[in-house]
Every structure is written in structure tokens, then in C-alpha cells.
Design a protein around this motif. Sequence first.
Motif, PDB file in Angstrom:
ATOM      1  N   HIS A  52       0.827  -1.214   0.000  1.00 50.21           N
ATOM      2  CA  HIS A  52       0.000   0.000   0.000  1.00 50.21           C
ATOM      3  C   HIS A  52       0.855   1.255   0.000  1.00 50.21           C
ATOM      4  O   HIS A  52       0.493   2.266  -0.608  1.00 50.21           O
ATOM      5  CB  HIS A  52      -0.948   0.000   1.201  1.00 50.21           C
ATOM      6  N   LEU A  53       2.026   1.207   0.656  1.00 48.76           N
ATOM      7  CA  LEU A  53       2.925   2.367   0.646  1.00 48.76           C
ATOM      8  C   LEU A  53       3.587   2.535  -0.713  1.00 48.76           C
ATOM      9  O   LEU A  53       3.723   3.650  -1.219  1.00 48.76           O
ATOM     10  CB  LEU A  53       3.988   2.214   1.739  1.00 48.76           C
ATOM     11  N   ARG A  54       4.029   1.423  -1.280  1.00 52.86           N
ATOM     12  CA  ARG A  54       4.650   1.500  -2.603  1.00 52.86           C
ATOM     13  C   ARG A  54       3.665   2.024  -3.640  1.00 52.86           C
ATOM     14  O   ARG A  54       3.997   2.886  -4.455  1.00 52.86           O
ATOM     15  CB  ARG A  54       5.155   0.116  -3.021  1.00 52.86           C
ATOM     16  N   ASN A  55       2.448   1.494  -3.615  1.00 50.57           N
ATOM     17  CA  ASN A  55       1.425   1.932  -4.570  1.00 50.57           C
ATOM     18  C   ASN A  55       1.125   3.420  -4.391  1.00 50.57           C
ATOM     19  O   ASN A  55       1.000   4.174  -5.372  1.00 50.57           O
ATOM     20  CB  ASN A  55       0.163   1.103  -4.361  1.00 50.57           C
ATOM     21  N   LEU A  56       1.031   3.855  -3.146  1.00 52.12           N
ATOM     22  CA  LEU A  56       0.734   5.262  -2.869  1.00 52.12           C
ATOM     23  C   LEU A  56       1.865   6.167  -3.348  1.00 52.12           C
ATOM     24  O   LEU A  56       1.620   7.224  -3.951  1.00 52.12           O
ATOM     25  CB  LEU A  56       0.508   5.450  -1.367  1.00 52.12           C
ATOM     26  N   PHE A  57       3.123   5.770  -3.109  1.00 52.03           N
ATOM     27  CA  PHE A  57       4.262   6.611  -3.497  1.00 52.03           C
ATOM     28  C   PHE A  57       4.287   6.851  -5.000  1.00 52.03           C
ATOM     29  O   PHE A  57       4.424   7.984  -5.464  1.00 52.03           O
ATOM     30  CB  PHE A  57       5.563   5.945  -3.042  1.00 52.03           C
ATOM     31  N   PHE A  58       4.160   5.792  -5.786  1.00 52.18           N
ATOM     32  CA  PHE A  58       4.293   5.945  -7.231  1.00 52.18           C
ATOM     33  C   PHE A  58       3.062   6.598  -7.852  1.00 52.18           C
ATOM     34  O   PHE A  58       3.181   7.324  -8.845  1.00 52.18           O
ATOM     35  CB  PHE A  58       4.573   4.590  -7.877  1.00 52.18           C
ATOM     36  N   ARG A  59       1.889   6.380  -7.291  1.00 51.97           N
ATOM     37  CA  ARG A  59       0.717   7.076  -7.816  1.00 51.97           C
ATOM     38  C   ARG A  59       0.807   8.575  -7.545  1.00 51.97           C
ATOM     39  O   ARG A  59       0.491   9.393  -8.423  1.00 51.97           O
ATOM     40  CB  ARG A  59      -0.554   6.501  -7.191  1.00 51.97           C
ATOM     41  N   VAL A  60       1.233   8.919  -6.351  1.00 50.65           N
ATOM     42  CA  VAL A  60       1.383  10.337  -6.019  1.00 50.65           C
ATOM     43  C   VAL A  60       2.431  10.987  -6.922  1.00 50.65           C
ATOM     44  O   VAL A  60       2.227  12.090  -7.448  1.00 50.65           O
ATOM     45  CB  VAL A  60       1.760  10.509  -4.537  1.00 50.65           C
ATOM     46  N   MET A 125       4.014   9.126   5.368  1.00 51.30           N
ATOM     47  CA  MET A 125       4.760   9.233   4.116  1.00 51.30           C
ATOM     48  C   MET A 125       4.314  10.448   3.311  1.00 51.30           C
ATOM     49  O   MET A 125       5.137  11.131   2.691  1.00 51.30           O
ATOM     50  CB  MET A 125       4.598   7.962   3.285  1.00 51.30           C
ATOM     51  N   LEU A 126       3.014  10.745   3.313  1.00 51.02           N
ATOM     52  CA  LEU A 126       2.528  11.929   2.600  1.00 51.02           C
ATOM     53  C   LEU A 126       3.120  13.197   3.182  1.00 51.02           C
ATOM     54  O   LEU A 126       3.421  14.152   2.445  1.00 51.02           O
ATOM     55  CB  LEU A 126       1.001  11.977   2.648  1.00 51.02           C
ATOM     56  N   ASP A 127       3.289  13.239   4.506  1.00 49.93           N
ATOM     57  CA  ASP A 127       3.922  14.408   5.135  1.00 49.93           C
ATOM     58  C   ASP A 127       5.342  14.596   4.618  1.00 49.93           C
ATOM     59  O   ASP A 127       5.763  15.721   4.310  1.00 49.93           O
ATOM     60  CB  ASP A 127       3.944  14.243   6.654  1.00 49.93           C
ATOM     61  N   TYR A 128       6.115  13.516   4.532  1.00 51.11           N
ATOM     62  CA  TYR A 128       7.497  13.608   4.072  1.00 51.11           C
ATOM     63  C   TYR A 128       7.569  13.973   2.592  1.00 51.11           C
ATOM     64  O   TYR A 128       8.556  14.566   2.139  1.00 51.11           O
ATOM     65  CB  TYR A 128       8.220  12.290   4.322  1.00 51.11           C
ATOM     66  N   MET A 129       6.527  13.615   1.830  1.00 49.19           N
ATOM     67  CA  MET A 129       6.484  13.965   0.411  1.00 49.19           C
ATOM     68  C   MET A 129       5.922  15.370   0.182  1.00 49.19           C
ATOM     69  O   MET A 129       5.962  15.863  -0.951  1.00 49.19           O
ATOM     70  CB  MET A 129       5.657  12.942  -0.360  1.00 49.19           C
ATOM     71  N   GLY A 130       5.373  15.984   1.216  1.00 51.49           N
ATOM     72  CA  GLY A 130       4.846  17.339   1.091  1.00 51.49           C
ATOM     73  C   GLY A 130       3.440  17.416   0.549  1.00 51.49           C
ATOM     74  O   GLY A 130       3.008  18.476   0.092  1.00 51.49           O
ATOM     75  N   VAL A 131       2.679  16.297   0.594  1.00 52.13           N
ATOM     76  CA  VAL A 131       1.322  16.250   0.044  1.00 52.13           C
ATOM     77  C   VAL A 131       0.322  16.448   1.189  1.00 52.13           C
ATOM     78  O   VAL A 131       0.421  15.772   2.220  1.00 52.13           O
ATOM     79  CB  VAL A 131       1.065  14.913  -0.666  1.00 52.13           C
ATOM     80  N   PRO A 132      -0.670  17.342   1.047  1.00 47.64           N
ATOM     81  CA  PRO A 132      -1.623  17.589   2.139  1.00 47.64           C
ATOM     82  C   PRO A 132      -2.642  16.466   2.281  1.00 47.64           C
ATOM     83  O   PRO A 132      -2.970  15.764   1.319  1.00 47.64           O
ATOM     84  CB  PRO A 132      -2.299  18.901   1.721  1.00 47.64           C
ATOM     85  N   TRP A 133      -3.166  16.311   3.494  1.00 42.40           N
ATOM     86  CA  TRP A 133      -4.221  15.344   3.764  1.00 42.40           C
ATOM     87  C   TRP A 133      -5.096  15.877   4.893  1.00 42.40           C
ATOM     88  O   TRP A 133      -4.660  16.689   5.713  1.00 42.40           O
ATOM     89  CB  TRP A 133      -3.660  13.967   4.122  1.00 42.40           C
ATOM     90  N   VAL A 134      -6.336  15.426   4.925  1.00 42.87           N
ATOM     91  CA  VAL A 134      -7.287  15.835   5.952  1.00 42.87           C
ATOM     92  C   VAL A 134      -8.003  14.591   6.463  1.00 42.87           C
ATOM     93  O   VAL A 134      -8.013  13.551   5.798  1.00 42.87           O
ATOM     94  CB  VAL A 134      -8.326  16.849   5.403  1.00 42.87           C
TER      95      VAL A 134
END
Length: 617
Positions: A52-60, A125-134
Amino acid sequence: MGVHELWSILEPVRKSVPLYSLSGKTLAVDLSLWVCEAQHVQAMMGRVTKPHLRNLFFRVSSLTLMGVKLVFVMEGEAPKLKAETMSKRNQGRFGASQKAAAAPKSTTNTNRGRFKAVLRECAEMLDYMGVPWVTAAGEAEAMCAHLDSQGLVDGCITNDGDAFLYGARTVYRNFNMNTKDPQVDCYQTCDVQRELHLSRENMVGLAIFLGCDYIPKGIQGVGKEQALRLIHTLEGQTILQKICQWKEDKTFFPEPTAKKVAHCNVCRHPGSAKAHEKSGCLLCDSKRFCEPQDFDYQCPCDWHCREQSRQALSLETNIKKKTLANPLFPFTEIVHEFLISKDKPISHFKRRQPNMLLIQKFAYDKMEWPKHYTSEKILVLMTYTNLINKKYGKDVFMQVKPLRILKPRVRNGVSCFEVLWTTPEHYAFPEDSAPENQDEVRTVEEESLFRLAYPEVVESFQREKATAEENKTKKKKPKGKKEKTVDGSHGISDLLAQMTLQSSSSNAEPSPKLPLSISTPVEPEMTMTASVVNHERQEKAVSLGLGNRSDSLPSPPKSGEAASLSVSAVISALHLSNIDWESASFTSSPLSPVNTNQLTPHHLMSSILKSSLYGIE
């Protein structure tokens, strides 16, 4: 899960659009669905750590580099109505535990402890990539729809059809980023209302009849066709309004009956075909015969009007009985869950720059990625963020700076630049193939974006390119006459070409003279060559025993005395019959004192030729 069979109902309004058409849009993503998709990919099971982390990283990464701005939504507290559905999902994901098996079926536990732990990893991981989330107050798709309906995003990325019931305007699903021409399915609420006549309230009614997360089995005995027929018969009303009427009036009226009237099988109007053939048809307005109609033609006679009303009433009565029998009737909590938002408004989403050091440590601990591999993957996000910040004039610290453009490139049919950047802090190179200069890294950036961000770097590259082209043009020599080299063989050719011999006859002089010049004008370079050849001829004459006597060289012929011979005529005179092949070298017989008055042109040319070709002094 969403509404049962909703996507098949919405199929007529599905539009397949290029994935690159999402560039420039801000989209809300239901993160839980991406996590569930990755956990069920057979190719990654047992081979990839934390799929799930790998899939999320490359999609983002892929969507971000396409210019899509993502906002991820985490699940909040699930409503109590979803307890049964969540219990079944947890058993499917993690297996039924003894505690869960011993619990009564009416349990209202909606705890997402295990799943929230997975979501927290993704959020980190999204925080380290700089992508916002709520985080949503309740369901993630409800928050996505809320952001879309408020105009804070341009659409939702989800496979859950509940988003329409929560008020989403645009939904994207089934996208694939691995093909050469990636496509994504797009659904818009305006198309659903215009073409299918399905309002948001009617879709909530379909969720009740067909089943959803809050009423998994729906209304027993009511299918998709019946539900859609009921919607089409409710002119000016919605299913929810009809359910409210059923709540107030639970009585059932007997279905009206009327004797069927015979109809013509040609025009489908009252009367027989034979009667219409004789006297015509009133509804066809014919005095004889009648006009044939299509098979699906609806007769406007009184009996058919009463029959349509009877069928509509019969359908409504049938569905009403089954709906009133459901213990959840009148479904007030379900309706409120879909129509009343729990989420608070959000003013803006804060985007940050990727953190090289933290993402390296996270990827190594969670996914076992080497640091140099993570550095390569996160570098392109850092440079893209840099270009976006420069494009919009944001005053932020730049982690990387461009040094120069190496060359133009084309990637996926898009004009790009291969750019050399300063190496960002904490960037790791592979130990086995580290470059000599570790102060520079390179990426391929889109040309149009780089021009807007760094016009001065592009201008410098163009100047250097123009200068290089100019220098390359100057180095090219203009095409002209090739310089003639003077060597032994060329000297002999020039000598043979310039020599003229007098024709011999019985009254001719015993010693023919060789001219030193030709009658035709000679160009300067040819004159120089001839002088060199004449000089060589004099030296060869001395070596043959002619000495420095002035009479050893014939004087130029007088005007009109001799005619020039062709080269072929001169060559034919060079016979090799006088060569002594048995001697020590390729020379003629040893020369005895020669009388220059008896020296023939054949002897002279043979000696000069052998001296020049074989280096005889």
C-alpha cells in the motif's frame, strides 16, 4: 462497497478521458480505497514489503508530475449504521477472531483500529512527500464529496458510488497509469440528471431499495428494473418524497380492473384489422385500412391510459408493501447520513516541499528501499516543486538550483530539457557506481514549465547553442580547387603533358629538341610546377652523364616548327625493350660516354622515368 449496481446504472453517462486532462486540477482522493486496492494486487503479494505504501508513493509521484494537485482524505469515525458491513469486511481482511465470533450479531462496534494504523503510515509518508491530507468526520467519500460540492476541489478520485449520494459533482475512477495512452473514467452529476433523470434524492432511494453500506441487503424483492420504473412513473416527485407519503398513508387500495378492449394488430388502436380494412380507423384518421405502427407504440385510447395507471399503481403498491415490511422503515438515519454533512469547511490546503532525509529513513524502515533509490525517486518531486514555486513567485527556500541546461529532450511526445542541478542536501549516490562529480545531479523537466520558472537559464542555453553553431560554421572550409602536390610521379606526368616532340622524317635533324615551354598559356601554379619539374629534369640529366653543358638541353622550338604530341603518343614511345632485366637493378645497360648529339627522345625519357620512379641517382 457503495450502492449495489449503481455503476451499471450510470454506464450510459460514463466518459473516458485522457489522464493528462486532469493536469491543473485539484482532486480529493479517498485514501482507504487506494490502500484496499494495493492489498489485493496478486503481483505484489509476498514480493513487496508494504504494497500500500509502494502503490501510494508511485501514484502520487506520477499524478504530481502530470500537474495534478492531490488532497488525501482519511477515514473518520464510521456511523453506527455501518457496523454490520464493517464486521463482515474485518472478517474478510483479518479473519474472524474468537472475540468477534463470540460477540452478538447486533453489536455496534465500528472501531477501525487496525485499518487506521495502516492509514497513519500513509499519512506519515505523505507528510514527508509534502502532500496535504485531511481527516473526515465520518466517511472519507463524504468528505471528498463535501470538498467537491463546496468548490474546494475539482473532483473526487474514488471507486465508491456513495460519493454521488453525498453530493459530489465529478467522480473519477478506474484510471491506469501504466499504459502508453492512460485513460480515466469520468462521471458528472449534471449528465446523470439530464440523461438518466436521477437526482441526488433518487439515488439515495436507489441505495435503500438496492442496498448500500447502511442497509446491505436493501429491500427484499425489489430489483434494479423495478426501482428505475418506479422513478420514471413518479412525475415531479422523488423516491424519498414517495417514502414520506407511505409513512403517512400505510393503507393499500385494491387495484382497479377493466375489461380489455380488442386492438388492431396493425395500427394497435381499438378495433379489429378487418373492421379497419373496411371502414378505416378513427385514431389513424383513415376511411379505409389503417397505418402500421412500431412495436413499442403506445396507444392513446382510454383503456391504455387506464391500464398504464393501473400498472403504475400496481408497481407502487408492490414496492410499498415490501418497503413497509423492512424493519428500518422509514430509513430516516440513512437519509440523514447521505444528505446532512458532518464535515467542517476547510479554507486551504498547505503544501510543503519533500524532505529528503526523512523520506529516506521512512522508505528504508518501511519498504526496505536503499537510500540512493529513494533519492532518485524523490529528486524529481523536489525539482518539480521548485519549478512550481518559481512559476508562481513563491518566496520559499529552494532545495535545489539549476546550473545549466545540457540538451533538449522529448519525453512522451512533450518537449523537455535535460537540466543539471546542484545536489540537494542528504542526496545519496550508489556506492558501486558513484559519479566523479557528486555536486551535480540531472533530471528531465518539461520545457514550457522550465521556461516560465527560469527564463534566464533558458536564454543562456540558447546563446551558448547559437555560439556553438556559429563556430562550427566558421570551421568549415569553402569548397574550391584542391592544391596540387608535387612529387616524383606527378612531376613526370606534368613533364609528359608539357613536352612536345617534332615529327621525325628523312630530312629531320638527328637530335630532336625537347621544348621547355608550351604554346598555350599556363596558370601561375602550373608554371611553378613546370619550373620544379624542369629543375628535376636538369638534375636527372646530370646524373645520366649529360653534365652542365648548355647544349644538353634542347632549345625551345621556333614558332610553327613543331606540333605538340598527345600524352598517349608520348607514352607509346616509352618502350621497355632496352631494359636489362638481368642486371642488378631496374636500369638500362651501364651508360658509356654519351654523345648528346645522338641522344634520342626515347633514351632521354626512359632515363628520366627510371630515375624518378626508382630513386636512381
